[in-house]
Design an enzyme around this catalytic site. Structure first.
Site, PDB file in Angstrom:
ATOM      1  N   LEU A  80     -59.530 -18.402  10.367  1.00  0.00           N
ATOM      2  CA  LEU A  80     -60.143 -18.314  11.667  1.00  0.00           C
ATOM      3  C   LEU A  80     -58.579 -17.604  12.611  1.00  0.00           C
ATOM      4  CD1 LEU A  80     -60.138 -21.313  14.571  1.00  0.00           C
ATOM      5  CD2 LEU A  80     -57.622 -19.809  13.524  1.00  0.00           C
ATOM      6  N   ASN A 119     -55.476 -15.950  14.623  1.00  0.00           N
ATOM      7  CA  ASN A 119     -55.375 -15.999  16.195  1.00  0.00           C
ATOM      8  C   ASN A 119     -54.006 -15.310  16.727  1.00  0.00           C
ATOM      9  OD1 ASN A 119     -55.092 -18.946  15.470  1.00  0.00           O
ATOM     10  ND2 ASN A 119     -53.474 -18.794  16.718  1.00  0.00           N
ATOM     11  N   ASP A 120     -53.439 -15.755  17.100  1.00  0.00           N
ATOM     12  CA  ASP A 120     -52.404 -14.591  18.033  1.00  0.00           C
ATOM     13  C   ASP A 120     -51.622 -13.634  16.688  1.00  0.00           C
ATOM     14  OD1 ASP A 120     -52.389 -17.751  18.584  1.00  0.00           O
ATOM     15  OD2 ASP A 120     -50.324 -18.071  19.090  1.00  0.00           O
ATOM     16  N   GLN A 146     -51.645 -15.412  13.281  1.00  0.00           N
ATOM     17  CA  GLN A 146     -51.994 -16.378  12.739  1.00  0.00           C
ATOM     18  C   GLN A 146     -53.462 -16.462  12.299  1.00  0.00           C
ATOM     19  OE1 GLN A 146     -50.428 -19.852  13.660  1.00  0.00           O
ATOM     20  NE2 GLN A 146     -49.149 -18.201  13.252  1.00  0.00           N
ATOM     21  N   SER A 202     -46.677 -19.257  15.759  1.00  0.00           N
ATOM     22  CA  SER A 202     -46.253 -18.551  16.466  1.00  0.00           C
ATOM     23  C   SER A 202     -44.985 -17.789  16.559  1.00  0.00           C
ATOM     24  CB  SER A 202     -47.143 -17.931  17.822  1.00  0.00           C
ATOM     25  OG  SER A 202     -48.460 -17.716  17.099  1.00  0.00           O
ATOM     26  N   ARG A 254     -42.037 -23.291  21.146  1.00  0.00           N
ATOM     27  CA  ARG A 254     -42.915 -22.799  20.699  1.00  0.00           C
ATOM     28  C   ARG A 254     -43.019 -21.571  20.481  1.00  0.00           C
ATOM     29  NH1 ARG A 254     -47.214 -26.195  20.802  1.00  0.00           N
ATOM     30  NH2 ARG A 254     -48.451 -25.822  22.213  1.00  0.00           N
ATOM     31  N   ASP A 255     -42.845 -20.504  19.736  1.00  0.00           N
ATOM     32  CA  ASP A 255     -43.385 -18.924  19.941  1.00  0.00           C
ATOM     33  C   ASP A 255     -42.387 -18.197  20.285  1.00  0.00           C
ATOM     34  OD1 ASP A 255     -45.457 -20.283  19.540  1.00  0.00           O
ATOM     35  OD2 ASP A 255     -46.683 -20.280  21.823  1.00  0.00           O
ATOM     36  N   GLU A 306     -46.824 -21.065  26.639  1.00  0.00           N
ATOM     37  CA  GLU A 306     -46.761 -20.371  25.502  1.00  0.00           C
ATOM     38  C   GLU A 306     -46.965 -19.021  24.712  1.00  0.00           C
ATOM     39  OE1 GLU A 306     -50.089 -23.667  22.649  1.00  0.00           O
ATOM     40  OE2 GLU A 306     -51.087 -21.730  23.972  1.00  0.00           O
TER      41      GLU A 306
HETATM   42  C1  FRU Z   1     -51.467 -19.935  20.530  1.00  0.00           C
HETATM   43  C2  FRU Z   1     -50.344 -20.953  19.808  1.00  0.00           C
HETATM   44  C3  FRU Z   1     -49.339 -20.971  19.641  1.00  0.00           C
HETATM   45  C4  FRU Z   1     -49.336 -21.868  18.476  1.00  0.00           C
HETATM   46  C5  FRU Z   1     -49.818 -20.741  17.856  1.00  0.00           C
HETATM   47  C6  FRU Z   1     -50.532 -21.692  16.274  1.00  0.00           C
HETATM   48  O1  FRU Z   1     -52.598 -19.302  20.259  1.00  0.00           O
HETATM   49  O2  FRU Z   1     -51.390 -22.236  19.985  1.00  0.00           O
HETATM   50  O3  FRU Z   1     -48.535 -21.849  20.988  1.00  0.00           O
HETATM   51  O4  FRU Z   1     -47.795 -20.881  18.202  1.00  0.00           O
HETATM   52  O5  FRU Z   1     -51.245 -20.933  18.408  1.00  0.00           O
HETATM   53  O6  FRU Z   1     -51.544 -20.964  15.588  1.00  0.00           O
END
Ligand code: FRU
Length: 488
Positions: free
Chosen positions: A34, A36-37, A53, A97, A155-156, A214
């Protein structure tokens, strides 16, 4: 959980090229796991570095690692590799992230270490350096925990620079009743990174603007500053905020003395589609190049690739799009590099005078630029047809509303998205139709919509345009598009 970079990288190589017909051809995705970001976007010496991610061990939101690829032209990519993975007490529950930067010519990343002990999250922000073997060597933790008044949802980090100084903006949740989403700014000093506190806006005057923000980005467009962020917990409105979580921005003037984004616009969404979240922006030679995640947290049931083949896979990244700010609104254009994907061109030039429909076949991957001169038509529908399954873009000139309708697809997320779009005489579409990913740039980038469709049958799509009364003309071009190339 242990992460064996060599074994995981070898498995990626073995799994390429993609074979399943739901795998996209010109959108970044992984053969398994999977994603993501987008993370760590940074341009270094002719090369764009792209991290994202990735859970290499399944289609669940856990085992969060960073994958890395690089490209010089957004067409040829290095085969993605595992770059950063949980390895110690700080990041054992995920390398969340973060951003990328360049230090003395070397690519560095800054990410959130996620550790959960007895239900308590300790988020730490830590630098790392991309080493020659493709892995990130972890360096110092610069912020060990959330500051007081902020929950563990902190975070991020995203780096930005003003007046020769270095700053971070970090997504956060204020520990209040009710919980309130916010963003914090840190400044680099000789003593380390110091909190300047929350960035004030006019968004949360009466009530919180969501319970968590986020993935913030702080950008400069000329004399304007733009805060991009992803608020969670906003209620849907008639033509806005239709997705579970939002990705949008406010534009104004950042005062670091007042710690406020002054005179800012209302919150606007960056994308009007169903599948767009957690975007990140490269800043390079005045260009702002955005990559987004084509997906949505907590909506896994909308994405049937999870069980499509072998262990399945989940999600894609958008194509790179270039942002410009005009009168407080962000316009999005596909990066010009993508023109190199064009293989064969079919001109479309239809004088529809008395006809109220037109049809064109598409390819395995297509781009269509179409300009509809509306004539007498008050309602125009552009349909991407996959046999009997249909994806509609319906424009109502009287109400000036565009509706994207994917209720006619059997698999995956459904529903409609309706949003204002101004068209006087012309309606302009630039559509990128990959196997499952569709990106629609409307009215020359005034709005853009990203969405995924998972056609049941293996049918080449075709495009149809119909209207309630004769349109004047339809002109444009359709191209067959090549696939991204992955190289060692
Ligand atoms: C956004 C998020 C971020 C986090 C990451 C974890 O999609 O929730 O805030 O850092 O994904 O995968």
């Amino acid at each position: 959980m242990t992460f064996d970079k060599k074994a995981i990288d070898a498995k990626v190589v073995e799994s390429l090229p993609f074979s399943h017909r739901w795998h996209n051809r010109f959108h970044l995705e992984m053969p398994f796991g999977l994603i993501n970001d987008p993370n760590g976007l940074v341009y270094a010496d002719g090369t764009y570095h792209i991290f994202f991610q990735w859970n290499p061990y399944g289609c669940e939101h856990k085992n969060k690692c960073w994958a890395h690829t690089e490209t010089k032209d957004f067409i040829h990519y290095k085969t993605p590799e595992l770059a950063l993975w949980p390895s110690d007490d700080h990041d054992k529950d995920g390398c969340y992230s973060g951003c990328g930067t360049l230090e003395e010519g070397q690519v560095k990343v800054l990410y959130t270490c996620n550790a959960k002990n007895d239900g308590v999250r300790t988020p730490a922000q830590r630098f790392g350096r991309l080493a020659a073997d493709g892995s990130v060597e972890k360096e110092d933790i610069i912020i060990p925990d959330a500051p007081s008044g902020i929950t563990g949802h902190f975070r991020d980090p995203y780096l930005f620079h003003r007046g020769g100084r270095h700053y971070l903006v970090i997504g956060a949740q204020a520990e209040e009743e009710p919980l309130r989403g916010t963003a914090l700014i840190y400044e680099e000093t000789e003593a380390g990174w110091e909190s300047l506190g929350e960035i004030k806006t006019r968004l949360a005057i009466d009530a919180p603007f969501g319970y968590m923000w986020e993935c913030p980005n702080l950008l400069k467009f000329g004399s304007h500053d733009v805060l991009i962020f992803c608020p969670q917990g906003l209620a849907a409105r008639a033509h806005d905020r239709q997705n579970l979580y939002q990705a949008g921005y406010i534009a104004g003037h950042l005062s670091l003395d007042a710690m406020e984004l002054l005179q800012h616009t209302k919150f606007q969404e960056l994308d009007r589609g169903f599948d767009f979240y957690a975007p990140q922006v490269f800043q390079h030679e005045g260009r702002h190049i955005l990559l987004g995640w084509m997906g949505m947290p907590d909506r896994d049931e909308d994405y049937p690739t999870k069980t499509a083949e072998g262990e399945g896979w989940m999600f894609s990244l958008t194509m790179p799009r270039v942002l410009t700010l005009r009168q407080g609104h962000i316009y999005s254009q596909p990066a010009k590099e993508l023109r190199a994907l064009r293989v064969e061109e079919t001109p479309v030039d239809i004088d529809v005078d008395s006809v109220a429909s037109a049809q064109a076949p598409l390819f395995d991957g297509s781009e269509a630029i179409l300009d509809v001169t509306l004539g007498e038509a008050r309602e125009v529908t552009l349909t991407v047809e996959y046999g009997l399954e249909k994806l509609h873009f319906h424009y109502d000139r009287r109400s000036q509303l565009m509706t994207i309708d994917r209720t006619g697809l059997k698999n995956g997320g459904k529903g409609r998205r309706t949003f204002p779009l101004y068209a006087e005489k012309h309606l302009a579409f630039q559509l990128f139709i990959d196997r499952t990913a569709v990106e629609a740039f409307l009215q020359h980038g005034e709005e853009v919509a990203s969405l995924l469709v998972f056609p049941e049958k293996n049918i080449r799509p075709s495009l149809a345009i119909t209207s309630d009364a004769p349109m004047e003309s339809i002109s444009g071009r359709i191209w067959e598009l090549d696939a991204f190339r992955f190289e060692a």
